[in-house]
Each structure stands twice: as C-alpha cells, then as structure tokens.
Design an enzyme around this catalytic site. Structure first.
Site, short mmCIF file in Angstrom:
data_model
loop_
_atom_site.label_atom_id
_atom_site.label_comp_id
_atom_site.label_asym_id
_atom_site.label_seq_id
_atom_site.Cartn_x
_atom_site.Cartn_y
_atom_site.Cartn_z
N HIS A 1 -2.96 11.17 -28.26
CA HIS A 1 -2.99 9.81 -28.81
C HIS A 1 -4.39 9.20 -28.78
O HIS A 1 -4.63 8.20 -29.46
CB HIS A 1 -1.98 8.90 -28.09
N ASP B 1 1.38 15.51 -25.75
CA ASP B 1 0.28 14.55 -25.78
C ASP B 1 -1.03 15.21 -25.34
O ASP B 1 -1.82 14.63 -24.61
CB ASP B 1 0.58 13.34 -24.88
N ASN C 1 -8.26 5.39 -19.41
CA ASN C 1 -8.09 6.53 -18.51
C ASN C 1 -7.35 7.67 -19.20
O ASN C 1 -7.34 8.81 -18.69
CB ASN C 1 -7.29 6.14 -17.26
N SER C 2 -6.72 7.40 -20.33
CA SER C 2 -5.93 8.42 -21.02
C SER C 2 -6.75 9.66 -21.30
O SER C 2 -7.85 9.59 -21.86
CB SER C 2 -5.39 7.86 -22.34
N LEU D 1 17.51 25.82 -26.94
CA LEU D 1 18.87 26.33 -26.81
C LEU D 1 19.79 25.84 -27.92
O LEU D 1 20.71 26.53 -28.33
CB LEU D 1 19.47 25.91 -25.46
N VAL E 1 21.48 22.65 -27.68
CA VAL E 1 22.59 21.94 -27.05
C VAL E 1 22.22 20.48 -26.87
O VAL E 1 21.04 20.14 -26.78
CB VAL E 1 22.97 22.53 -25.67
N GLN E 2 23.23 19.63 -26.84
CA GLN E 2 23.07 18.25 -26.41
C GLN E 2 23.97 18.05 -25.21
O GLN E 2 24.99 18.75 -25.07
CB GLN E 2 23.44 17.29 -27.53
N GLY E 3 23.57 17.13 -24.33
CA GLY E 3 24.38 16.98 -23.13
C GLY E 3 24.03 15.75 -22.34
O GLY E 3 23.38 14.83 -22.83
#
Length: 463
Positions: free
Chosen positions: A98, A128, A204-205, A260, A262-264
């Site tokens: 960013h 990032d 600081n990023s 994979l 999947v949702q969970g």
C-alpha cells in the site's frame, strides 16, 4: 543470610534488565539498512477552467456550473510515504504494497541522504508486500531472524519514518501472535500477523520490526486506531511469510497460494458438545465448493478440520493461514472429526483463484467513479462455481478505508440498493451508477446482494 541472598539476586536481575534495555548499539547497526520511501502517482479530479476552483465548491453553495465550462479531469501529483529495508547485497528492499500502490516513481532515501530511484520488481496485495530494487554501490542488509520462533511477550523494536521523521526507533513487546486481519483486497485472511504495542504510526508502514538480537522478525503493516495515531495496537507481517512472497515475486513475478475451496466457521463450546468433541477446536466446514480440492479429497460440510500435516488448527483463520502458505499441487494430510470419530484424509492442495482486476484508465472521464470505494465488473456466471443470481454486478475490489471496506468483499454480487423506501434494481454497472446519482453525501443506503450463495444486507454511508 537469606535476606542478603535475595538482595544480591534482585540487584543482579536489575543490572541485567537495565543492560538489556540499552538498544543504542542495535539501532546504530541498522543505520544503513532502513530507508524512507516516497512514492508519487498521478491522480485526477474534476475541475472547472476558472482558476483552481473545483466544481464541488459551486455545488456546495448551490451555484450551477457556468454553461460554458466543461468539467475537465486535471492531473495532480500525490505522494505517499513509508519505510523499507534492504534484505541482501544486490539492492533488493521490502516495503508494503500500500506504500507503492499505483506509483509512477519511487524514491528511496537513506539516513546519510543518499537517494535512489527504485524499480518495483513485484507486489502482492494479499500479503501487503512489495519488492523493490535499487542500484547501490554498497549496501548493508539487515539480519533476518526466524519469525516462527517468536513468542508472546518477546521484546521488539520498530524502526521507520513516522510522519517523515526518518529513522525513528520505538520499543515494545509482541502482544499476540497469529492475528487474523482480512486483506485489503477483501479476499480473505492469509497472513498470521504479529500484534505489538511498539509505537507505530503513519510512515512506519513497510519498516522492519526487530527482535532484541537485532534480527528482523516482522514488517510493520497496519495499525488499529480511532484517532489515526498510535494507540498501542499495531500489526506486523512475519518475516518468514514475507520472504516466501519475495521468493515467488523474484521467480515468477506473482504469488500463488494454496486453496481448499471451503467456507466455514469457528467451533463454539456448544457446537463441540453437540458434535461430541472433547474441546472446541478446529475449522467447521459449512460449504464445499464443487470441483475444488476439498471436494475431490472427500471433505464434506459438517467436517471439522483439526490438523494439517500435524499442525493444530484452532480457529478457521488457522486453516487459511496454513493452506495459504502451502504450495499449490502439493499433498497434505488433513485430520478431521466426522460422526464422532477422527480420521485422516490426503488432500492435493489447489490454487487460490484471484481475479485479474482490469485497471481503470484514469484519463477517461467516461469511466464511473464510486463514492462507496468499490470497483465493479459485469456478472459472468462462467467464472465461478458458486450459484449466483440472474442479475447484479460483481465487486472486483474494495478500497482500504472506504465506506465499503470491511462490509463488502471481492466476489460479492450486488443486486439492489434501497434508500428511504425506494428500491433500485441493479442489473449492470450503469444501473449502479444511475442509482448513486440519486443520493447525497452522508446518505445511508442499504445494499442487498449475495455472498457465497448466501443473501447479505449491509448499510453504507455515501461519501
């Protein structure tokens, strides 16, 4: 005698601790390794040709734009600041994505006032991370530590350029490890962040987070703040994760992640009891995408994944972190809990599908701009295995710190918008743009849509 012994022990521990808090040598050694980064890019805004007055000033006070004035998109230069550090003797540096996002020019400045124009070798929005390169005659890379050995309570030092105060050093501890934060792209959580209370501010990023042995164990990336400044909640990318990204950027120019399909969700204590588990642990699978790695391996909705290659999965985010760092095409052994029993399943890991987002040409005044902070695409059912509605528009990108950030995510399908009893059907991007013309700054609208085959309703404030 006992009191004398305790006194001597206390004095000794105080001496050791005081000596440990002197970080001057550590900081001096990094003086040629940590850099300030200035990234410039062109941005465009609609302005009238009457001096430098923007069109919004006329609208703010109720005056129409002069009929002879055509709004023009005038370019101006915007600058973002950050930090970075050298990782080898070949001039490669790491910073945050960013910090250099959409940059036309990146200037790297050392503490001794040397300046270099950096080449952006590659970027990865999900982690990032950005990899830069400069042509330096002599370089002094940092020492790289092992972030897998970092523990809660370890002392750390952050060095960077907060608010362009170059080479500022702050001290703190690791407040927690393995924190989950959704990516700026809105795709999911693929970095097990360190949380630290070291003072980290804007600028600081991209700067390094050192352990007390002077080794980099993290990259400062984000802060949690209601004021915009340091409030003791900062997050750093583990250096091991960053170097995996860097290796892929060097080799391929892009990053591939395991997937994979999947949702969970988490396993609550009530769910664990209902399922017959000894304790609430693991990633409960609620949906398996057709044709993806999990379905091919035989994983079903209702399974609880508790281990991947003997690594314990406590929360659902642990599954994303672990699989995301696994090379696509490799095989892992998943330990699951199903029907009251534990069993092992071999899974050949797939690759995380990341849509290629077409860049919008800033110079084109015909392209719509969105005050909600999202970029949209027309619906294409052939690009997904998930059941989607007949009409709507797909979210391609959600901008950081926009009204939609944290509410809408890439892949969501927007089907309608409601405001004060009026409904706007959204079938294509032009419908969305037309609907937004009916709202004013500050209006709260209800956005209806579909996410992963489930209906969603979110409230957003127009900016």
């Amino acid at each position: 005698m006992k009191k004398l012994f305790l006194l001597l022990a206390s004095l000794l521990s105080l001496y050791v601790f005081s000596d440990r808090l002197d970080f001057s040598d550590l900081v001096k050694k990094q003086s040629n390794s940590v850099v300030n980064i200035q990234a410039t890019r062109k941005v465009y805004s609609n302005r009238s040709s009457m001096g430098s007055f923007p069109n919004d000033i006329f609208r703010e006070f109720g005056f129409p734009l002069p009929e002879f004035e055509e709004p023009r998109r005038q370019p101006r230069e915007a600058t973002s600041s950050g930090s970075g550090f050298l990782i080898d003797n070949d001039g490669f540096l790491i910073t945050n994505f960013h910090v250099v996002q959409d940059a036309d020019e990146v200037i790297v400045r050392f503490l001794d006032r040397r300046e270099f124009t950096a080449e952006i070798i590659g970027t990865d929005e999900l982690s990032d991370i950005a990899l830069l390169k400069i042509s330096a005659n002599s370089s002094s890379p940092v020492l790289i530590g092992n972030s897998d050995n970092v523990e809660q309570g370890d002392g750390v030092i952050a060095i960077g350029s907060p608010y362009n105060y170059d080479f500022s050093a702050t001290f703190g501890i690791i407040s927690s490890t393995n924190r989950g934060i959704s990516s700026r792209a809105g795709i999911g959580d693929y970095v097990p962040y360190f949380q630290t209370d070291a003072a980290v501010n804007r600028g600081n990023s991209g700067g390094p987070l050192f352990n007390l042995d002077g080794e980099v164990i993290g990259i400062n990336s984000q802060i949690y703040s209601r004021s915009g400044g340091n409030e003791g909640l900062a997050f750093a990318i583990p250096i091991n994760v960053a170097l995996e990204v860097v290796a892929q950027l060097k080799a391929n120019g892009k990053v591939s992640r395991g997937y994979l399909g999947v949702q969970g969700q988490e396993v609550s204590s009530d769910l664990a009891e209902a399922l017959g588990m000894d304790k609430p642990i693991g990633a409960l699978v609620s949906f398996v995408l057709e044709g993806e790695a999990a379905e091919k391996a035989g994983i079903r909705p209702g399974d609880v994944i508790v281990e991947i290659d003997r690594k314990e999965i406590v929360y659902f985010k642990d599954l994303q972190h672990t699989i995301g760092r696994t090379q696509p095409g490799s095989s892992v052994r998943a330990k699951i809990f199903r029907d009251g029993k534990y069993r092992n399943i071999n899974v050949r890991v797939g690759e995380l599908p990341v849509d290629e987002v077409e860049q919008i040409e800033e110079e084109s005044p015909k392209k719509p701009t969105y005050p909600l902070g999202i970029r949209l695409g027309e619906l294409d059912k052939e690009q997904t295995n998930i059941e989607i509605p007949e009409d709507g528009v797909r979210v391609l990108q959600v901008y950081f710190n926009s009204p939609a950030y944290g509410q809408l995510f890439r892949g969501d399908v927007i089907t309608q918008i409601k405001h004060k009893g009026k409904t706007f059907k959204i079938s294509k991007i032009s419908d969305f743009s037309a609907a937004l013309e009916s709202f004013s700054k500050g209006d709260k609208i209800a956005v209806f849509g579909v996410r992963n085959s489930s209906n969603i309703i979110v409230s957003l404030t127009v900016e």
